[in-house]
Scaffold this motif. Sequence first.
Motif, PDB file in Angstrom:
ATOM      1  N   ASP A  20      54.328  49.996  36.513  1.00  0.00           N
ATOM      2  CA  ASP A  20      53.039  49.725  35.879  1.00  0.00           C
ATOM      3  C   ASP A  20      52.868  48.233  35.626  1.00  0.00           C
ATOM      4  O   ASP A  20      51.796  47.663  35.875  1.00  0.00           O
ATOM      5  N   LYS A  21      53.922  47.602  35.128  1.00  0.00           N
ATOM      6  CA  LYS A  21      53.871  46.151  34.912  1.00  0.00           C
ATOM      7  C   LYS A  21      53.741  45.414  36.240  1.00  0.00           C
ATOM      8  O   LYS A  21      52.982  44.437  36.351  1.00  0.00           O
ATOM      9  N   ARG A  22      54.462  45.889  37.241  1.00  0.00           N
ATOM     10  CA  ARG A  22      54.417  45.234  38.547  1.00  0.00           C
ATOM     11  C   ARG A  22      53.001  45.243  39.119  1.00  0.00           C
ATOM     12  O   ARG A  22      52.504  44.214  39.582  1.00  0.00           O
ATOM     13  N   ILE A  23      52.326  46.393  39.050  1.00  0.00           N
ATOM     14  CA  ILE A  23      50.979  46.487  39.608  1.00  0.00           C
ATOM     15  C   ILE A  23      49.991  45.692  38.770  1.00  0.00           C
ATOM     16  O   ILE A  23      49.125  44.990  39.315  1.00  0.00           O
ATOM     17  N   ALA A  24      50.117  45.756  37.449  1.00  0.00           N
ATOM     18  CA  ALA A  24      49.193  45.006  36.592  1.00  0.00           C
ATOM     19  C   ALA A  24      49.358  43.507  36.784  1.00  0.00           C
ATOM     20  O   ALA A  24      48.373  42.771  36.970  1.00  0.00           O
ATOM     21  N   ASP A  25      50.595  43.020  36.745  1.00  0.00           N
ATOM     22  CA  ASP A  25      50.839  41.588  36.917  1.00  0.00           C
ATOM     23  C   ASP A  25      50.475  41.142  38.334  1.00  0.00           C
ATOM     24  O   ASP A  25      49.899  40.068  38.539  1.00  0.00           O
ATOM     25  N   GLY A  26      50.813  41.975  39.320  1.00  0.00           N
ATOM     26  CA  GLY A  26      50.517  41.620  40.693  1.00  0.00           C
ATOM     27  C   GLY A  26      49.023  41.564  40.966  1.00  0.00           C
ATOM     28  O   GLY A  26      48.541  40.667  41.677  1.00  0.00           O
ATOM     29  N   THR A  27      48.274  42.497  40.390  1.00  0.00           N
ATOM     30  CA  THR A  27      46.824  42.499  40.587  1.00  0.00           C
ATOM     31  C   THR A  27      46.196  41.256  39.986  1.00  0.00           C
ATOM     32  O   THR A  27      45.289  40.650  40.584  1.00  0.00           O
ATOM     33  N   PHE A  28      46.667  40.852  38.817  1.00  0.00           N
ATOM     34  CA  PHE A  28      46.147  39.636  38.193  1.00  0.00           C
ATOM     35  C   PHE A  28      46.412  38.421  39.074  1.00  0.00           C
ATOM     36  O   PHE A  28      45.500  37.624  39.348  1.00  0.00           O
ATOM     37  N   SER A  29      47.632  38.267  39.537  1.00  0.00           N
ATOM     38  CA  SER A  29      47.968  37.103  40.360  1.00  0.00           C
ATOM     39  C   SER A  29      47.257  37.143  41.700  1.00  0.00           C
ATOM     40  O   SER A  29      46.824  36.106  42.217  1.00  0.00           O
ATOM     41  N   ALA A  30      47.124  38.326  42.282  1.00  0.00           N
ATOM     42  CA  ALA A  30      46.416  38.436  43.554  1.00  0.00           C
ATOM     43  C   ALA A  30      44.943  38.081  43.383  1.00  0.00           C
ATOM     44  O   ALA A  30      44.335  37.476  44.281  1.00  0.00           O
ATOM     45  N   ALA A  31      44.359  38.447  42.238  1.00  0.00           N
ATOM     46  CA  ALA A  31      42.965  38.073  41.978  1.00  0.00           C
ATOM     47  C   ALA A  31      42.826  36.562  41.851  1.00  0.00           C
ATOM     48  O   ALA A  31      41.855  35.973  42.339  1.00  0.00           O
ATOM     49  N   LEU A  32      43.799  35.917  41.190  1.00  0.00           N
ATOM     50  CA  LEU A  32      43.797  34.458  41.157  1.00  0.00           C
ATOM     51  C   LEU A  32      43.824  33.889  42.568  1.00  0.00           C
ATOM     52  O   LEU A  32      43.057  32.980  42.909  1.00  0.00           O
ATOM     53  N   GLN A  33      44.700  34.437  43.391  1.00  0.00           N
ATOM     54  CA  GLN A  33      44.827  33.926  44.750  1.00  0.00           C
ATOM     55  C   GLN A  33      43.565  34.174  45.582  1.00  0.00           C
ATOM     56  O   GLN A  33      43.247  33.387  46.476  1.00  0.00           O
ATOM     57  N   ALA A  34      42.858  35.248  45.291  1.00  0.00           N
ATOM     58  CA  ALA A  34      41.597  35.492  45.995  1.00  0.00           C
ATOM     59  C   ALA A  34      40.610  34.365  45.714  1.00  0.00           C
ATOM     60  O   ALA A  34      39.901  33.901  46.619  1.00  0.00           O
TER      61      ALA A  34
END
Length: 204
Positions: free
Chosen positions: A123-137
């Motif tokens: 759950d933490k992995r997906i939440a943190d990853g989604t945030f960082s991926a949105a930054l990268q977008a």
Amino acid sequence: MDTLSEAGLTELPAEGRNLLFTDARTASFFAPTPVTDEELSEIWDLAKWPPTQANTQPLRVLYVRTAEGKERLVKHLAEGNRPKSQSAPVVAVLALDTQFHEHVPQVFPHNPGLKNVFEENPDKRIADGTFSAALQAGYFIIAARAVGLYAGPMTGFDKAGVDAEFFPDGRFKSLAVVNLGHPGENAYRDRLPRLDTATTLQWA
């Protein structure tokens, strides 16, 4: 320490600010001008540098540029978005790598144990990853502008359909699609209003 770090960051001139922000536009329709592999690679060579949480860099990019690839993609887009992507020389599918933590020892070598933290807490992995991926977008769009391309980001599409079509093993989860190219006729509307500092900023 590199020279830039020793000297400190310099201020971006007005021309650069205009290119990336104030004069940049979101294109909806594109000219048939080709976009090269070098330009597409250059986007990533810029977008990879800004920060992500623990330098995890979880964004992955699929460039769709063939007629067959476009046909597979466009059927999953909202009907109103289909003409936009059909006119674009390239459509980038931006996706989260749900197993991005596998690369932690490489990209965060001073704390390789963070890989296990993400492994044990999906759950933490997906939440943190989604945030960082949105930054990268966001970085990706700015980088596209920096190399002279117009971008048209969209989230109006069937994500499950796109994932089943292009990422059937389930590892990558699509977040957005970004049309890329040079603007065509009537490429964009008049600029829409932006919120001012009185509405958006607070001081403490």
